[in-house]
Design a protein around this motif. Structure first.
Motif, mmCIF file in Angstrom:
data_model
loop_
_atom_site.group_PDB
_atom_site.id
_atom_site.type_symbol
_atom_site.label_atom_id
_atom_site.label_comp_id
_atom_site.label_asym_id
_atom_site.label_seq_id
_atom_site.Cartn_x
_atom_site.Cartn_y
_atom_site.Cartn_z
ATOM 1 N N ARG A 56 0.836 -1.208 0.000
ATOM 2 C CA ARG A 56 0.000 0.000 0.000
ATOM 3 C C ARG A 56 0.870 1.257 0.000
ATOM 4 N N SER A 57 2.033 1.199 0.665
ATOM 5 C CA SER A 57 2.930 2.365 0.688
ATOM 6 C C SER A 57 3.504 2.667 -0.702
ATOM 7 N N GLN A 58 3.429 1.680 -1.600
ATOM 8 C CA GLN A 58 3.926 1.846 -2.962
ATOM 9 C C GLN A 58 2.813 2.323 -3.910
ATOM 10 N N GLY A 59 1.678 2.706 -3.345
ATOM 11 C CA GLY A 59 0.557 3.144 -4.185
ATOM 12 C C GLY A 59 -0.089 1.995 -4.932
ATOM 13 N N ALA A 60 0.038 0.799 -4.385
ATOM 14 C CA ALA A 60 -0.524 -0.396 -5.028
ATOM 15 C C ALA A 60 -1.479 -1.087 -4.057
ATOM 16 N N ILE A 61 -2.148 -2.124 -4.558
ATOM 17 C CA ILE A 61 -3.123 -2.883 -3.762
ATOM 18 C C ILE A 61 -2.662 -4.336 -3.741
ATOM 19 N N PRO A 62 -2.766 -5.012 -2.586
ATOM 20 C CA PRO A 62 -2.432 -6.443 -2.572
ATOM 21 C C PRO A 62 -3.268 -7.194 -3.608
ATOM 22 N N GLY A 63 -2.615 -7.986 -4.441
ATOM 23 C CA GLY A 63 -3.301 -8.632 -5.558
ATOM 24 C C GLY A 63 -4.055 -9.899 -5.190
ATOM 25 N N PHE A 64 -3.645 -10.548 -4.095
ATOM 26 C CA PHE A 64 -4.302 -11.820 -3.732
ATOM 27 C C PHE A 64 -5.469 -11.604 -2.775
ATOM 28 N N LEU A 65 -5.374 -10.537 -1.967
ATOM 29 C CA LEU A 65 -6.372 -10.291 -0.917
ATOM 30 C C LEU A 65 -7.762 -10.191 -1.538
ATOM 31 N N GLY A 66 -8.626 -11.161 -1.217
ATOM 32 C CA GLY A 66 -9.993 -11.147 -1.749
ATOM 33 C C GLY A 66 -10.139 -11.827 -3.102
ATOM 34 N N LEU A 67 -8.997 -12.142 -3.756
ATOM 35 C CA LEU A 67 -9.078 -12.803 -5.065
ATOM 36 C C LEU A 67 -9.524 -14.251 -4.844
ATOM 37 N N TYR A 68 -10.595 -14.663 -5.483
ATOM 38 C CA TYR A 68 -11.220 -15.974 -5.229
ATOM 39 C C TYR A 68 -11.448 -16.160 -3.722
ATOM 40 N N ASP A 69 -11.664 -15.042 -3.002
ATOM 41 C CA ASP A 69 -11.903 -15.047 -1.546
ATOM 42 C C ASP A 69 -10.681 -15.437 -0.716
ATOM 43 N N PHE A 70 -9.480 -15.344 -1.278
ATOM 44 C CA PHE A 70 -8.278 -15.591 -0.461
ATOM 45 C C PHE A 70 -8.173 -14.472 0.585
ATOM 46 N N PRO A 71 -7.905 -14.843 1.873
ATOM 47 C CA PRO A 71 -8.031 -13.845 2.950
ATOM 48 C C PRO A 71 -6.773 -13.030 3.258
ATOM 49 N N ASN A 72 -5.660 -13.252 2.560
ATOM 50 C CA ASN A 72 -4.407 -12.602 2.942
ATOM 51 C C ASN A 72 -3.705 -11.974 1.751
ATOM 52 N N THR A 73 -2.603 -11.272 2.078
ATOM 53 C CA THR A 73 -1.790 -10.628 1.047
ATOM 54 C C THR A 73 -0.820 -11.619 0.412
ATOM 55 N N LEU A 74 -0.292 -12.534 1.217
ATOM 56 C CA LEU A 74 0.714 -13.491 0.741
ATOM 57 C C LEU A 74 0.179 -14.916 0.819
ATOM 58 N N CYS A 75 0.576 -15.740 -0.144
ATOM 59 C CA CYS A 75 0.468 -17.186 0.040
ATOM 60 C C CYS A 75 1.791 -17.624 0.652
ATOM 61 N N MET A 76 1.725 -18.285 1.805
ATOM 62 C CA MET A 76 2.922 -18.688 2.551
ATOM 63 C C MET A 76 2.907 -20.195 2.700
#
Ligand code: MG
Ligand code: MG
Length: 279
Positions: A56-76
């Motif tokens: 978010r500090s880079q003026g961007a949006i997490p791409g995974f968050l909410g995608l196909y209902d994935f709940p996080n920013t990272l897949c770990m």
């Protein structure tokens, strides 16, 4: 990633590819920032929060968050997890590996790539799995050029990894990328030379070998997301975003920020850049 794509390749203009490079570099910087934080005792949920704030500090949006209902920013995905693991409160341990897959949206375009990190010192067998999987990514990228076909990339990755006795995951594949995270074509990490869709100028794809130390077979957890190896042996995952420019593969993402953070010298990306990377 899962197998649901539209059946149409969306070619990008030079200007769109430059925007995609920005998206890819947001992810690259995020992984570089995380490289310093991956150590014994830290939890993947802590890393996830750091990544979200940084994106978010880079003026961007997490791409995974909410995608196909994935709940996080990272897949770990630690150790025997292949991909799509959730961040958890469990601390990383010395000797673990952790595959971090990260996406970001900037200027309406996605970046999506991944790196498998060692947590502290890891055994030499696992170290080799990481090394060979990363090498196979570049072996595949080398085949992503004008007039080659999808099967040429998959064949090259599969041959390279199976020569080392590793299992190539079949159920999950790379993909075209652009205004959508997953576009046509699917990019399997296995295949036959000369088969599949032909590559054209302006295509952008995510190439992402998912390679197991043992069997290629995987299982899906009841959570509907987490994928692990069937034999419990470790799995590695490296991913880059690549465009075809002037007929040749051009890397949009970079591991250079990770290498800078870890003090590693590498020229592995040089052959895939038509102009110098400015960090
Ligand atoms: Mg990814
Ligand atoms: Mg991907």
């Amino acid at each position: 990633m899962p197998l649901f794509f539209e059946n149409m390749i969306v070619v990008k203009t030079k200007e769109e590819i430059e925007l995609m490079r920005e998206s890819a570099l947001v992810v690259s910087r995020t992984l570089g920032m995380l490289a310093k934080e991956v150590k014994p005792g830290v939890t993947s949920l802590q890393l996830d929060k750091l990544a979200e704030d940084y994106i978010r500090s880079q003026g961007a949006i997490p791409g995974f968050l909410g995608l196909y209902d994935f709940p996080n920013t990272l897949c770990m995905s630690p150790n025997e997890q292949v991909v799509h693991g959730f961040p958890t409160n469990e601390p990383l341990k010395e000797g673990d590996i952790i595959s971090i897959d990260c996406g970001a949206i900037k200027n309406d375009f996605y970046g999506d790539h991944a790196y498998t990190f060692a947590v502290g010192e890891i055994d030499s067998e696992t170290e080799k799995l990481l090394q060979v999987t990363k090498e196979s990514l570049y072996v595949g990228i080398r085949e992503f050029k004008l007039n080659n076909r999808v099967g040429d990339v998959g064949y090259a990755i599969q041959q390279y990894c199976e020569t080392h006795g590793y299992g190539v995951v079949r159920e999950l594949v790379g993909h075209g990328i652009g205004r959508k995270m997953h576009e046509d074509p699917e990019m399997p990490n296995y295949g036959r030379r000369g088969r599949g869709k032909k590559f054209i100028e302006g295509m952008v794809v995510a190439i992402e070998p998912m390679i197991n130390m043992g069997t290629h077979r995987i299982k899906q957890h009841r959570d509907g997301w987490t994928i692990t190896t069937q034999d419990g042996k470790p799995s590695a995952h490296f991913e880059h975003d690549v465009a075809i420019i002037n007929g040749k593969p051009e890397l949009l993402s970079t591991f250079a920020y990770i290498y800078e953070a870890l003090g590693i010298k590498s020229d592995e990306e040089d052959e895939f850049r038509q102009k110098a990377l400015v960090l």
